[in-house]
Design an enzyme around this catalytic site. Structure first.
Site, PDB file in Angstrom:
ATOM      1  N   ARG A 196      21.493  39.452  37.836  1.00 44.57           N
ATOM      2  CA  ARG A 196      22.132  38.762  39.090  1.00 44.57           C
ATOM      3  C   ARG A 196      21.439  40.080  40.339  1.00 44.57           C
ATOM      4  O   ARG A 196      21.874  41.705  39.683  1.00 44.57           O
ATOM      5  CB  ARG A 196      22.602  38.805  39.590  1.00 44.57           C
ATOM      6  CG  ARG A 196      23.707  38.089  40.555  1.00 44.57           C
ATOM      7  CD  ARG A 196      24.851  37.414  40.596  1.00 44.57           C
ATOM      8  NE  ARG A 196      25.862  37.019  42.213  1.00 44.57           N
ATOM      9  CZ  ARG A 196      26.795  37.967  42.586  1.00 44.57           C
ATOM     10  NH1 ARG A 196      27.378  39.084  42.397  1.00 44.57           N
ATOM     11  NH2 ARG A 196      26.631  37.132  43.101  1.00 44.57           N
TER      12      ARG A 196
ATOM     13  N   TYR B 146      27.952  56.324  51.264  1.00 42.00           N
ATOM     14  CA  TYR B 146      29.201  56.550  51.035  1.00 42.00           C
ATOM     15  C   TYR B 146      29.602  57.044  49.383  1.00 42.00           C
ATOM     16  O   TYR B 146      29.494  56.340  49.146  1.00 42.00           O
ATOM     17  CB  TYR B 146      29.892  56.013  52.012  1.00 42.00           C
ATOM     18  CG  TYR B 146      30.191  54.106  51.321  1.00 42.00           C
ATOM     19  CD1 TYR B 146      31.379  54.549  50.544  1.00 42.00           C
ATOM     20  CD2 TYR B 146      29.493  53.191  51.004  1.00 42.00           C
ATOM     21  CE1 TYR B 146      31.964  52.781  49.658  1.00 42.00           C
ATOM     22  CE2 TYR B 146      29.311  52.328  50.715  1.00 42.00           C
ATOM     23  CZ  TYR B 146      30.742  51.773  49.600  1.00 42.00           C
ATOM     24  OH  TYR B 146      31.477  51.161  49.514  1.00 42.00           O
TER      25      TYR B 146
ATOM     26  N   HIS C 194      38.263  45.311  44.599  1.00 40.41           N
ATOM     27  CA  HIS C 194      37.986  46.506  45.791  1.00 40.41           C
ATOM     28  C   HIS C 194      38.006  45.796  47.225  1.00 40.41           C
ATOM     29  O   HIS C 194      37.657  44.976  47.105  1.00 40.41           O
ATOM     30  CB  HIS C 194      36.800  47.767  45.822  1.00 40.41           C
ATOM     31  CG  HIS C 194      35.314  47.194  45.850  1.00 40.41           C
ATOM     32  ND1 HIS C 194      34.871  46.146  45.086  1.00 40.41           N
ATOM     33  CD2 HIS C 194      34.911  46.153  47.088  1.00 40.41           C
ATOM     34  CE1 HIS C 194      33.639  45.015  45.536  1.00 40.41           C
ATOM     35  NE2 HIS C 194      33.338  45.551  46.549  1.00 40.41           N
TER      36      HIS C 194
ATOM     37  N   ASN D  78      22.439  45.924  44.838  1.00 37.60           N
ATOM     38  CA  ASN D  78      22.824  45.566  43.522  1.00 37.60           C
ATOM     39  C   ASN D  78      22.634  44.855  42.679  1.00 37.60           C
ATOM     40  O   ASN D  78      22.522  44.363  42.569  1.00 37.60           O
ATOM     41  CB  ASN D  78      25.057  45.567  43.759  1.00 37.60           C
ATOM     42  CG  ASN D  78      26.015  46.881  44.486  1.00 37.60           C
ATOM     43  OD1 ASN D  78      25.568  47.191  44.800  1.00 37.60           O
ATOM     44  ND2 ASN D  78      26.380  45.627  44.528  1.00 37.60           N
TER      45      ASN D  78
ATOM     46  N   TYR E 287      22.433  44.227  38.882  1.00 36.17           N
ATOM     47  CA  TYR E 287      23.347  43.808  38.119  1.00 36.17           C
ATOM     48  C   TYR E 287      23.149  43.071  36.593  1.00 36.17           C
ATOM     49  O   TYR E 287      21.858  42.218  36.396  1.00 36.17           O
ATOM     50  CB  TYR E 287      25.309  42.529  37.813  1.00 36.17           C
ATOM     51  CG  TYR E 287      25.212  43.048  39.357  1.00 36.17           C
ATOM     52  CD1 TYR E 287      26.715  43.624  38.930  1.00 36.17           C
ATOM     53  CD2 TYR E 287      25.181  42.560  40.381  1.00 36.17           C
ATOM     54  CE1 TYR E 287      26.938  44.013  40.154  1.00 36.17           C
ATOM     55  CE2 TYR E 287      26.047  42.680  41.608  1.00 36.17           C
ATOM     56  CZ  TYR E 287      27.672  43.440  41.280  1.00 36.17           C
ATOM     57  OH  TYR E 287      27.613  43.574  42.211  1.00 36.17           O
TER      58      TYR E 287
ATOM     59  N   HIS F 170      37.918  42.000  45.717  1.00 36.15           N
ATOM     60  CA  HIS F 170      37.169  41.049  45.254  1.00 36.15           C
ATOM     61  C   HIS F 170      36.497  41.538  44.757  1.00 36.15           C
ATOM     62  O   HIS F 170      36.580  42.804  44.223  1.00 36.15           O
ATOM     63  CB  HIS F 170      36.117  40.699  46.508  1.00 36.15           C
ATOM     64  CG  HIS F 170      35.632  41.663  47.170  1.00 36.15           C
ATOM     65  ND1 HIS F 170      35.653  42.507  49.061  1.00 36.15           N
ATOM     66  CD2 HIS F 170      34.449  42.237  47.076  1.00 36.15           C
ATOM     67  CE1 HIS F 170      35.523  42.893  49.108  1.00 36.15           C
ATOM     68  NE2 HIS F 170      34.383  42.773  47.991  1.00 36.15           N
TER      69      HIS F 170
END
Length: 584
Positions: free
Chosen positions: A491, A353, A418, A407, A409, A480
């Site tokens: 991570r 999205y 968000h 995700n 990181y 959050h």
């Protein structure tokens, strides 16, 4: 340094020492092995100096821990006892004898003030909160107790040295014998302080074990605390306080009013103004605290954490994530599968999205799903290694997940505050953390240049292999984020969600037209580059035949008609117009 008990400075100035012809200056203070003492033999300077060092050490430790406000109070107490308290009590078995052994006035000692200040700072209560309530809440003993225990151990060691004949301790043995002689003469000395402590805890002799001495000291202090609490309850003011503050932590969070002595010196008008102001200020603080606690309770109600994956399963999943990263670096995914950002890469599988800077119209509710087939399908290993164990543990229903996001990181990476689009994704939001431990923060606000965040409402620890489910208030009503200071090592998070059947989706025509516009802009830029190169060549070719007449004006060598000149000018003008229209 000349040591003397006399307060008369002139007596000390009568004594001079020389090193050859050079007179030696008499020092007022001297530091020996980290202990400072003055020319009157007083060691209270050492206690003040060490207390100041301990205070600086605490704030230095707090500055090194960017998530210090998220550490539990119990852990802070352990950090204080292991890192800060040893600084304050260094050499205290010697210098504690300079202070009066009286627990009623112990809070006035410099090291006790530092301990109370640090613990109030850890709890986040007012600086004038009750020290008695503070120690009762944390089950904390005064710092001087450590000094008393060290003093007793040192006395036992000196007693053994006195009996023995070790030549290494001849001076120490002689000093101890002289100190005992001073005690028999009823002079102020180190042994006298120890005997005062013995009388305080009702012991007949100092020939007892160390553990027995420590237990007796603690029992004595507990009885003293209970007696003070009974006195408070018997008072009318104590009864009123007990009715108002049913919880001890509420009492700790309420500030004291100004003292009665100050109020007597104020006029009636100033007194009324100060009362109304302090009442208004405390009311605002209490309302803020209760509102924060209420919001924190709501956030906790929408969070569930479960440990599902062990270390072996985590290692297997992390290897698969590394393969996904390698495939993305080689360009093995579809266009909208991989979204790159500084220190963070996002991989969409199943459904993707638009969000953030990709939105044509900014604001919540503007997010749209990509057309079907624009991102890669969910890999089989995510189904087998991540989704299936969660389904087997009845954490999510079978065949519920149709969107998976990874995700990845790097250290210092982040994702701004968000709320996962409510009109796109069903609840709960399921995330599984890998590679390292971190924190998920709620209620932060980001600011940039440089990047920084406000204090979070909740800083939730998220361990490796931990499954976190967000729903209700935690998912829909509060933002959050992942803060940069919380990512110390690499991570990765696997986020599992279900896309709603009626979620808005971008039309396929818009997606394809955007690709065509991008291709057209690329071709236009290539044609512009080619045109610029040809113009440069033409300019270079023209300049090679330029000459200047006597008036300083440039003309081309050879002859040409005015019609040729007009044609050249019109052709140049036409090319400039073509380039302008292409750019616009």
């Amino acid at each position: 340094m000349i040591l003397s008990n006399s307060k008369n400075r002139s007596l000390l100035d009568k004594h001079y020492f020389y090193f050859g012809p050079q007179p030696l200056e008499s020092a007022k203070e001297y530091k020996y092995l980290g202990i400072v003492f003055n020319n009157r033999g007083k060691l209270n300077i050492a206690a003040e100096n060490l207390a100041d060092k301990a205070r600086k050490a605490y704030f230095a430790l707090k500055s090194k821990l960017p998530y210090s406000n998220c550490i539990a109070v119990e852990k802070w107490v352990r950090l204080f006892n292991s890192l800060i308290s040893p600084i304050m009590t260094y050499g205290s078995e010697i210098w504690i004898s300079d202070f009066n052994i009286n627990l009623d006035t112990a809070d006035k000692l410099p090291f006790e003030k530092v301990q109370n200040m640090i613990m109030k700072n850890v709890l986040g209560v007012h600086g004038k909160a009750s020290n008695l309530a503070l120690r009762t809440e944390l089950e904390l003993y005064p710092v001087c107790f450590i000094s008393y225990k060290l003093m007793f151990k040192y006395y036992a060691r000196l007693t053994d040295i006195e009996v023995g004949n070790n030549p290494k301790f001849v001076l120490l043995k002689s000093a101890f014998i002289e100190d005992k002689k001073l005690y028999t003469q009823k002079s102020a000395c180190w042994v006298q302080s120890l005997h005062k402590l013995k009388k305080l805890i009702n012991f007949d002799s100092l020939q007892i074990s160390h553990n027995m001495f420590e237990d007796s000291l603690k029992n004595f202090y507990k009885c003293k605390i209970l007696g003070q609490l009974e006195n408070i309850k018997s008072n009318n003011t104590g009864k009123k306080m007990a009715e108002v503050y049913k919880d001890l932590r509420q009492k700790l969070q309420s500030p004291h009013n100004s003292s009665e002595k100050r109020k007597k010196h104020r006029s009636d008008k100033d007194k009324n103004n100060s009362k109304s102001y302090s009442k208004h200020k405390s009311q605002i603080r209490d309302e803020g605290e209760t509102e924060r606690e209420r919001e924190l309770r709501k956030v906790h109600s929408g969070i569930e954490q479960i440990r599902v994956f062990d270390q072996e399963q985590c290692s297997e999943i992390e290897n698969k994530i590394d393969l996904v990263v390698k495939c993305g670096d080689k360009g093995g995914f579809k266009e909208h599968t991989l979204d790159r950002a500084p220190l963070r890469n996002k991989y969409f599988f199943g459904e993707g999205y638009t969000y953030g800077s990709q939105l044509e119209r900014k604001g919540p509710g503007m997010e749209r799903l990509y057309p079907k087939g624009e991102v890669d399908e969910i890999p089989k290993w995510i189904h087998d290694l991540v989704i299936s164990p969660l389904e087997a543990a009845n954490i999510i229903p079978k065949d519920w997940v149709n969107s998976a996001v990874i995700n990845d990181y790097m250290p210092g990476g982040c994702i701004v505050s968000h709320v996962d689009p409510i009109h796109i994704f069903d609840r709960p939001i399921v995330s599984v953390s890998f590679f390292s431990d971190s924190y998920l923060c709620f209620g932060c606000r980001f600011s940039f240049r440089p990047i920084r965040t406000t204090e979070p409402i909740l800083c939730l620890p998220v361990g490796q292999g931990c499954v976190t489910l967000l729903s209700g208030y935690a998912a829909d009503e509060i933002t959050h984020c992942i803060r940069p200071q919380d990512i110390k090592e690499r991570r990765a998070v696997v986020i599992l969600r279900r896309v709603l059947d009626d979620a808005p989706r971008l039309p396929a025509a818009i997606s394809s037209s955007s690709k065509k516009r991008k291709h057209a802009s690329d071709s236009d830029s290539e044609s512009d580059d080619g045109q610029r190169k040809s113009n440069k060549k033409h300019k270079h070719r023209r300049s090679s035949h330029d000459h200047y007449n006597s008036n300083g004006r440039r003309h081309r060598s050879g002859s040409y008609s005015s019609n040729d000149s007009n044609e050249n000018r019109s052709s140049h003008k036409h090319r400039r117009e073509v380039r302008y229209h292409k750019k616009s």
